[in-house]
Design a protein around this motif. Structure first.
Motif, PDB file in Angstrom:
ATOM      1  N   ALA A 180       0.849  -1.192   0.000  1.00 55.29           N
ATOM      2  CA  ALA A 180       0.000   0.000   0.000  1.00 55.29           C
ATOM      3  C   ALA A 180       0.881   1.236   0.000  1.00 55.29           C
ATOM      4  O   ALA A 180       1.803   1.345   0.812  1.00 55.29           O
ATOM      5  CB  ALA A 180      -0.909   0.002   1.225  1.00 55.29           C
ATOM      6  N   VAL A 181       0.615   2.159  -0.910  1.00 56.87           N
ATOM      7  CA  VAL A 181       1.365   3.412  -1.000  1.00 56.87           C
ATOM      8  C   VAL A 181       0.406   4.582  -0.831  1.00 56.87           C
ATOM      9  O   VAL A 181      -0.659   4.614  -1.456  1.00 56.87           O
ATOM     10  CB  VAL A 181       2.110   3.523  -2.346  1.00 56.87           C
ATOM     11  CG1 VAL A 181       2.686   4.922  -2.533  1.00 56.87           C
ATOM     12  CG2 VAL A 181       3.229   2.480  -2.435  1.00 56.87           C
ATOM     13  N   PHE A 182       0.800   5.540   0.007  1.00 55.68           N
ATOM     14  CA  PHE A 182       0.007   6.743   0.224  1.00 55.68           C
ATOM     15  C   PHE A 182       0.700   7.921  -0.452  1.00 55.68           C
ATOM     16  O   PHE A 182       1.864   8.217  -0.165  1.00 55.68           O
ATOM     17  CB  PHE A 182      -0.150   7.019   1.722  1.00 55.68           C
ATOM     18  CG  PHE A 182      -1.088   6.072   2.416  1.00 55.68           C
ATOM     19  CD1 PHE A 182      -2.371   6.458   2.749  1.00 55.68           C
ATOM     20  CD2 PHE A 182      -0.690   4.776   2.728  1.00 55.68           C
ATOM     21  CE1 PHE A 182      -3.250   5.584   3.378  1.00 55.68           C
ATOM     22  CE2 PHE A 182      -1.548   3.884   3.350  1.00 55.68           C
ATOM     23  CZ  PHE A 182      -2.836   4.292   3.674  1.00 55.68           C
ATOM     24  N   GLY A 183      -0.014   8.596  -1.354  1.00 50.12           N
ATOM     25  CA  GLY A 183       0.549   9.756  -2.020  1.00 50.12           C
ATOM     26  C   GLY A 183       0.814  10.887  -1.045  1.00 50.12           C
ATOM     27  O   GLY A 183       0.066  11.100  -0.092  1.00 50.12           O
ATOM     28  N   VAL A 219      -1.107  -0.988  -4.480  1.00 50.67           N
ATOM     29  CA  VAL A 219      -2.408  -0.332  -4.389  1.00 50.67           C
ATOM     30  C   VAL A 219      -2.135   1.037  -3.782  1.00 50.67           C
ATOM     31  O   VAL A 219      -1.700   1.140  -2.632  1.00 50.67           O
ATOM     32  CB  VAL A 219      -3.411  -1.119  -3.532  1.00 50.67           C
ATOM     33  CG1 VAL A 219      -4.747  -0.375  -3.479  1.00 50.67           C
ATOM     34  CG2 VAL A 219      -3.600  -2.526  -4.077  1.00 50.67           C
ATOM     35  N   CYS A 220      -2.357   2.081  -4.566  1.00 52.18           N
ATOM     36  CA  CYS A 220      -2.030   3.442  -4.136  1.00 52.18           C
ATOM     37  C   CYS A 220      -3.286   4.195  -3.743  1.00 52.18           C
ATOM     38  O   CYS A 220      -4.284   4.159  -4.462  1.00 52.18           O
ATOM     39  CB  CYS A 220      -1.311   4.182  -5.268  1.00 52.18           C
ATOM     40  SG  CYS A 220      -0.861   5.883  -4.855  1.00 52.18           S
ATOM     41  N   LYS A 221      -3.227   4.880  -2.617  1.00 52.12           N
ATOM     42  CA  LYS A 221      -4.267   5.844  -2.261  1.00 52.12           C
ATOM     43  C   LYS A 221      -3.752   7.219  -2.650  1.00 52.12           C
ATOM     44  O   LYS A 221      -2.812   7.744  -2.051  1.00 52.12           O
ATOM     45  CB  LYS A 221      -4.588   5.807  -0.773  1.00 52.12           C
ATOM     46  CG  LYS A 221      -5.724   6.771  -0.402  1.00 52.12           C
ATOM     47  CD  LYS A 221      -5.998   6.790   1.084  1.00 52.12           C
ATOM     48  CE  LYS A 221      -7.197   7.695   1.397  1.00 52.12           C
ATOM     49  NZ  LYS A 221      -6.960   9.111   0.990  1.00 52.12           N
ATOM     50  N   GLY A 222      -4.360   7.800  -3.691  1.00 51.50           N
ATOM     51  CA  GLY A 222      -3.941   9.115  -4.120  1.00 51.50           C
ATOM     52  C   GLY A 222      -4.220  10.167  -3.065  1.00 51.50           C
ATOM     53  O   GLY A 222      -5.188  10.074  -2.307  1.00 51.50           O
ATOM     54  N   GLY A 259       3.993   2.099   2.407  1.00 47.70           N
ATOM     55  CA  GLY A 259       4.882   3.233   2.203  1.00 47.70           C
ATOM     56  C   GLY A 259       4.119   4.528   2.386  1.00 47.70           C
ATOM     57  O   GLY A 259       3.047   4.708   1.805  1.00 47.70           O
ATOM     58  N   PHE A 260       4.663   5.437   3.196  1.00 46.14           N
ATOM     59  CA  PHE A 260       3.941   6.672   3.547  1.00 46.14           C
ATOM     60  C   PHE A 260       4.920   7.814   3.705  1.00 46.14           C
ATOM     61  O   PHE A 260       5.982   7.655   4.317  1.00 46.14           O
ATOM     62  CB  PHE A 260       3.175   6.471   4.862  1.00 46.14           C
ATOM     63  CG  PHE A 260       2.565   7.725   5.436  1.00 46.14           C
ATOM     64  CD1 PHE A 260       1.329   8.174   4.994  1.00 46.14           C
ATOM     65  CD2 PHE A 260       3.228   8.463   6.420  1.00 46.14           C
ATOM     66  CE1 PHE A 260       0.760   9.330   5.518  1.00 46.14           C
ATOM     67  CE2 PHE A 260       2.666   9.610   6.956  1.00 46.14           C
ATOM     68  CZ  PHE A 260       1.427  10.043   6.505  1.00 46.14           C
TER      69      PHE A 260
END
Length: 521
Positions: free
Chosen positions: A149-152, A178-181, A234-235
């Motif tokens: 999971a990646v957070f923009g 899976v990215c959260k924009g 990742g954040f």
């Protein structure tokens, strides 16, 4: 502008929508963006899990070509810089450079994949005749940990967001993303997400390699971190946000790592001889670094340490004069601007803190007025609030009584991304004495430069002890960022016919190896 989000190869919409705001005007932009549901999060994670085994076992060349294709698609995306400008308030030159950095790091990871060192293959050949016991055939490689999971991030809508360093390093490792924009720049996120999806199609990869979910609710991020198919996070963002994700990740039945880059004030140490010789130039350069991009850099110099006296006073006056002329710049969001004003107001109201200068007042929305403060080393040690990050162009000069007090101040500070030494040759002994403290406190130590600006390279470390990052062993910039998303696996006495190619006896991939303790290739 398409307002849909991306679940694998599908573009999805919902009746619930939101709009991006132009921070320069506080006006909503013209596209309605669909808000993902927790059901969409689950679907994206299911697709990522389905893609994992095939994606992680791609040969390095195929995965390298994919990363290069993502970079090509981003560069070919019309209107990307213009949309990012509208959603972030950042200028064209800055975002053009950021797009180049984004594509450059994708291509750097492609180069790393071809070099093969990232798999860290180690072979201990069997020793059947060893006494008193034989040794088995042991072979080790590193494999991808699973879907990530990646957070923009808000402050880098390209280089730390949908296709930024976290995504690039995860994909390089073989982890679907899976990215959260970030909700402040959904249009930028969609354009980059579509570029990644185009690359997936061109390279014939599983659709679950990438998905983009969108929406302003924290519930989406919670659902993403809690999904059992996600194996790492990742954040880049605030300390509060990073700690919240870490708490969620550790409360899962299967806890997972959160690689969070959070908070730092990046101390700058002014050693006496450098201060005496070039204090005026240092004062001007300091303000240039402090106010760059409205101070919205992870590595912004928020604290300066020096020995009290005429030389430090001259530096402070030069810095104050330069800062008073600094024009206010648009901050990323109204919320970030409001928090900046609160942080400056809090410092202004602290006892034993002097306001040295404020930048020029601006007209228009969300303009950050720069601020410069000063205090004594004794007061700084007594008041932990003075060491807290104010995200924006605000900084405090700490006037230490002597070098011993300076070392004590540095020793009692929290972990940092950077510590800077401004030093001349005559300061070498003093700097050498401080270096062990700096090593304990920061991930990057630099001399006679300024911390803003991070090179994407093999040696770079963009990390540090808490709260700079959640794991001081890692970096979010540079090729070592891939190590966050890999884990070692050892194969004992497996027949060559079923061994993965990376550890087969004949080394068919031609990878560098350590064989019986000796480095080969």
């Amino acid at each position: 502008m398409d307002g849909s989000f991306l679940i694998g190869s599908k573009s999805e919409t919902t009746d619930n929508t939101f709009r991006a705001m132009n921070p320069a005007t506080d006006e909503a932009l013209d596209t309605d963006f669909a808000v993902s549901t927790t059901g969409h999060v689950a679907e994206a994670c299911k697709l990522a899990d389905a893609a994992f085994d095939s994606f992680r076992e791609l040969d390095p060349e195929t995965r390298a070509v994919f990363l290069e294709t993502v970079a090509d698609e981003i560069e070919a995306t019309d209107g990307l810089v213009e949309r990012a400008m509208a959603e972030s308030g950042l200028p064209e030159g800055r975002l053009t450079g950021e797009r180049g950095r984004t594509c450059g790091q994708l291509r750097l990871f492609a180069k790393l994949l071809r070099q093969g060192r990232w798999e860290n293959v180690v072979v201990d050949n069997a020793m059947p005749d060893r006494q008193p016991l034989p040794r088995a055939d042991l072979r080790q490689r590193r494999i991808a940990v699973g879907p990530v999971a990646v957070f923009g991030a808000s402050n880098f809508p390209l280089a730390f967001s949908v296709a930024g360093g976290d995504t690039a390093s995860a994909l390089a490792a073989g982890c679907p993303v899976v990215c959260k924009g970030h909700p402040a720049h959904p249009g930028t996120s969609v354009l980059v997400g579509q570029a990644i999806r185009n690359a997936i199609k061109k390279c014939g990869l599983h659709e679950g390699v990438f998905s983009l979910i969108q929406g302003p609710s924290n519930d989406l991020g919670k659902a993403l971190v809690e999904d059992p198919r996600i194996k790492a996070v990742g954040f880049t963002g605030s300390r509060g946000g990073g700690l919240a994700l870490m708490k969620l990740a550790q409360a899962r039945p299967e806890p997972i790592p959160v690689y969070a880059e959070m908070s730092a004030v990046n101390p700058v140490l002014l050693f006496p001889e450098a201060l005496k010789a070039r204090g005026t130039d240092l004062g001007k350069a300091y303000v240039g670094s402090l106010t760059m991009g409205a101070g919205q850099f992870c590595t912004n110099p928020g604290v300066v340490l020096g020995i009290d006296g005429p030389d430090l006073d001259a530096f402070a006056k030069t810095a104050a004069d330069a800062l008073a002329e600094a024009q206010p710049q648009v901050m990323l969001t109204s919320g970030i601007h409001a928090n900046y004003d609160k942080g400056v107001e809090k410092l202004t109201g602290e006892a034993d803190v002097e306001t040295l200068a404020r930048g020029a007042e601006g007209t228009g929305c969300n303009r950050g007025q720069a601020a410069l403060f000063a205090t004594s080393g004794k007061a700084f040690l007594a008041n932990p609030n003075l060491a807290e990050e104010v995200f924006g162009a605000a900084s405090i000069i700490v006037k230490c009584a002597d070098m011993d007090e300076l070392k004590r101040v540095l020793s009692e500070m929290e972990g940092q991304l950077t510590i800077t030494f401004q030093m001349d040759d005559a300061d070498m002994d003093a700097a050498k004495a401080v270096l062990p403290i700096a090593e304990r406190k920061a991930g990057r130590i630099l001399a006679n430069g300024w911390p803003t600006g991070v090179e994407v390279s093999y040696a770079m470390v963009h990390g540090g002890p808490f709260p700079a990052t959640s794991d001081p062993r890692t970096t979010s910039v540079g090729t070592a960022a891939i190590e966050r998303y890999l884990r070692p696996v050892c194969y004992q006495d497996l027949p060559d016919a079923i061994l993965p190619k990376a550890v087969k006896h004949g080394n068919p991939l031609g990878l560098p190896r350590t064989v019986d303790g000796e480095v080969e290739g």
